[in-house]
Design an enzyme around this catalytic site. Sequence first.
Site, short mmCIF file in Angstrom:
data_model
loop_
_atom_site.label_atom_id
_atom_site.label_comp_id
_atom_site.label_asym_id
_atom_site.label_seq_id
_atom_site.Cartn_x
_atom_site.Cartn_y
_atom_site.Cartn_z
CE LYS A 119 -2.59 -3.21 2.19
NZ LYS A 119 -2.12 -4.04 3.32
CB CYS A 171 18.49 0.19 -36.79
SG CYS A 171 18.70 -1.40 -35.96
CG ASN A 176 28.88 -7.37 -28.70
OD1 ASN A 176 29.14 -6.24 -29.10
ND2 ASN A 176 28.04 -7.59 -27.71
CG HIS A 208 13.96 -1.14 -36.26
ND1 HIS A 208 15.24 -1.27 -35.77
CD2 HIS A 208 13.45 -0.02 -35.68
CE1 HIS A 208 15.49 -0.26 -34.93
NE2 HIS A 208 14.42 0.51 -34.87
CG ASN A 216 20.30 -7.10 -21.22
OD1 ASN A 216 19.97 -7.82 -20.27
ND2 ASN A 216 21.56 -6.83 -21.49
CB SER A 248 22.26 0.55 -26.35
OG SER A 248 22.94 -0.56 -26.86
CG HIS A 303 16.64 -4.66 -34.97
ND1 HIS A 303 16.45 -4.20 -36.26
CD2 HIS A 303 16.51 -6.02 -35.06
CE1 HIS A 303 16.25 -5.21 -37.08
NE2 HIS A 303 16.29 -6.34 -36.36
CG HIS A 310 19.60 -7.09 -29.95
ND1 HIS A 310 18.91 -5.93 -29.71
CD2 HIS A 310 20.71 -7.03 -29.15
CE1 HIS A 310 19.55 -5.19 -28.82
NE2 HIS A 310 20.64 -5.84 -28.45
CD GLN A 322 24.47 -8.61 -25.52
OE1 GLN A 322 25.69 -8.81 -25.45
NE2 GLN A 322 23.90 -7.56 -24.96
CE LYS A 328 12.38 -4.04 -4.60
NZ LYS A 328 12.07 -3.55 -3.25
CE1 TYR A 387 17.66 -5.44 5.20
CE2 TYR A 387 16.49 -6.50 3.40
CZ TYR A 387 17.01 -6.54 4.68
OH TYR A 387 16.88 -7.68 5.42
O1 LIG Z 1 25.87 -5.37 -24.53
P1 LIG Z 1 24.95 -4.20 -24.49
O2 LIG Z 1 23.53 -4.51 -24.88
O3 LIG Z 1 25.49 -3.00 -25.24
O4 LIG Z 1 24.93 -3.74 -22.95
C1 LIG Z 1 24.00 -4.19 -22.02
O5 LIG Z 1 24.17 -5.57 -21.71
C2 LIG Z 1 25.41 -5.94 -21.09
C3 LIG Z 1 25.32 -7.42 -20.72
O6 LIG Z 1 24.28 -7.70 -19.82
C4 LIG Z 1 25.71 -5.08 -19.86
O7 LIG Z 1 27.02 -5.34 -19.42
C5 LIG Z 1 25.56 -3.59 -20.15
O8 LIG Z 1 25.72 -2.86 -18.95
C6 LIG Z 1 24.19 -3.33 -20.78
O9 LIG Z 1 24.04 -1.97 -21.07
O1 LIG Z 2 12.23 2.70 1.67
P1 LIG Z 2 12.12 3.58 0.46
O2 LIG Z 2 13.18 4.67 0.43
O3 LIG Z 2 10.75 4.12 0.24
O4 LIG Z 2 12.40 2.62 -0.79
C1 LIG Z 2 13.68 2.40 -1.35
O5 LIG Z 2 14.54 1.68 -0.47
C2 LIG Z 2 14.15 0.35 -0.13
C3 LIG Z 2 15.25 -0.29 0.69
O6 LIG Z 2 16.47 -0.35 0.00
C4 LIG Z 2 13.82 -0.49 -1.37
O7 LIG Z 2 13.23 -1.71 -0.98
C5 LIG Z 2 12.87 0.24 -2.33
O8 LIG Z 2 12.74 -0.51 -3.53
C6 LIG Z 2 13.44 1.62 -2.64
O9 LIG Z 2 12.59 2.33 -3.49
#
Ligand SMILES: O=P(O)(O)O[C@H]1O[C@H](CO)[C@@H](O)[C@H](O)[C@H]1O
Ligand SMILES: O=P(O)(O)O[C@H]1O[C@H](CO)[C@@H](O)[C@H](O)[C@H]1O
Lengths: 348, 348
Positions: B28, B50, B75, B113, B153, B161, B164, B166, B168, B311, B316
Amino acid sequence: MFAINDIPHTRINLLTGEKILVSPHRSKRPWQGQVEDLASDNRPAYDPKCYLCPGNNRADGDHNPQYKAPFVFVNDFSALLKDSRQGEINVSDLLLAETARGICKVIAFSPRHDLTLPEMTVEDLKLVVEVWKGEFQELASHEWIKYIQIFENKGAIMGCSNPHPHGQIWAQNSVPVEVEKEEQRQVEYFDTHGRSLLSAYLEVELQEKVRILIDAEHFVALVPFWASWPYETMIISKRHVQDIRDFSELECEDLAKVLKELTTKYDNIFETSFPYSAGMHQAPVNSGDQGFWHWHMHFYPPLLRSATVKKFMVGYEMLANPQRDITPETAAETIRNQSNIHYKERKV
Amino acid sequence: MFAINDIPHTRINLLTGEKILVSPHRSKRPWQGQVEDLASDNRPAYDPKCYLCPGNNRADGDHNPQYKAPFVFVNDFSALLKDSRQGEINVSDLLLAETARGICKVIAFSPRHDLTLPEMTVEDLKLVVEVWKGEFQELASHEWIKYIQIFENKGAIMGCSNPHPHGQIWAQNSVPVEVEKEEQRQVEYFDTHGRSLLSAYLEVELQEKVRILIDAEHFVALVPFWASWPYETMIISKRHVQDIRDFSELECEDLAKVLKELTTKYDNIFETSFPYSAGMHQAPVNSGDQGFWHWHMHFYPPLLRSATVKKFMVGYEMLANPQRDITPETAAETIRNQSNIHYKERKV
Ligand SMILES: O=P(O)(O)O[C@H]1O[C@H](CO)[C@@H](O)[C@H](O)[C@H]1O
Ligand SMILES: O=P(O)(O)O[C@H]1O[C@H](CO)[C@@H](O)[C@H](O)[C@H]1O
């Protein structure tokens, strides 16, 4: 040996035993991805809508006093509650859960809405350190509390929902997973070598110098050899103590100084209020002999290339290993070379 | 037993042995923090700028062919290189590093794309699954490669980034830390019970039903009991196989169907292209008997309350334990109740 600034390699995090992947050759990668919004740097000293400002109402209706020093209260949306009844779930040793008890507190670092740690005076930062110490003391006096996490999320990009300078303390009836890992590695080292892991590590770093940022009287700030965030740092106490209760008045003051210097350097890198999550790792309490523990504080800042381009710990990092491009040594040089005068002060 | 939808509790991740904190009473909490930009959902089928579109030039000058099916290339900014010479660093067992070798590839899932996995046909998704299988096969044929991470990703918010579609593949000469954890837990279970950990777990989940999303012929999609991201899910193969090379043609097709259904449901939750990092965990290769390993695929999506509020795994979570508010059971209900028809199709 190998050319640590050229060749992809892994390093071991001494505190967790886990690896990180370093890809120094990759820093030239162009960035076409997400650019963050720049948070406004001009806040009023008092904001009538802020639930942390003195005299204002909080989300749950409570009223803040006209506080002058750091102000502590129980989080209105605590993730842990004090009174959860004991209970557990065990389905064939496959679905495993148990109830958790705890106390979550918020500390407004200053009555001033417009400040952040580097912009506060050393005297005022010392008050924050002393409140951390007092809160730790009080929480540890409850026999059922086993671990106390003191931390700060700074900046909207780090999930901080209110720019009023504040931190949190979550105290709980069990030891969380990151702390368990560090416990295990520190016990191992202490049992084998008769001294704390971080004392030995600090000695090596003070010899090598390349990752040292601040060598103060009682504390050292450095970029750990195994840093995974681009500008990750650690503050380590020179004295091998288990938790903040052991710090003398002089140590509290020195910590305040180091906090100011480190966060000022951070802000100066990109001339922006540098976001991070930071927090102390301290020995569990009410848990028997913890003599092997060595107090330290981690800073995990997300920015990579500018005030608006962060490092994403995603795909490979979540599924496999943390990964970084710029080396810890390069990052240390950048941080170390920053002025100790905050960029906002220089601009006036 | 306790009221799992009311009381704060911890759950154990069977695959890593690590805890997560669940705070159901906290959903909440009002949100006054960062709101993400909405990525535009209207892309052209072909974008001349692209670097992944057919016929275009890439960042390093290479030229993409006029591909019609999934297109794979090394890559241009690989985090791992094939030819790093062997080397290590060891300073007093405290500074520990060694060189890493690997191959990083990119797979354009489609020449189009403007598409994403849920918008592709099952036939085209099957081509993607087959390319994953073929690439795994080829990479595993190099004796020095020990582990192959297939992942995607998706979305700018997950560090992607280029929109398109894709994914890895990073293949490397050592086993990364998250995989080591899962290896350890799976070995333990297999040695004690003579069957795979995930077979036993799947049996319990299929009985309890509350966390099941899709129960297909060869695969199950579910919200794991220990999910830490709000809408985290897992696809588990019903057959206990070590890696994708073992999948029959029927299984590849079934996986394509489940991928389409799961990602369609994801997109429908907030009527947005649902960001995530996803990836398979498979047995290390060229590493002896891995009979205990059970193929599965994780989805880690960051969104929490809407298309623009995520999230934050920060303070923490980084220093102590992952933490979540809505329970895995509630999340499962939300995902399961989504239509299998993509919101964009319904809107035409
Ligand atoms: O390889 P990309 O798509 O350019 O980059 C993305 O994926 C990578 C692998 O998870 C990460 O290390 C990069 O921080 C993220 O921006
Ligand atoms: O407690 P806050 O500042 O509202 O919330 C922030 O800190 C928490 C503790 O690291 C996290 O769980 C939350 O995701 C973050 O948004």
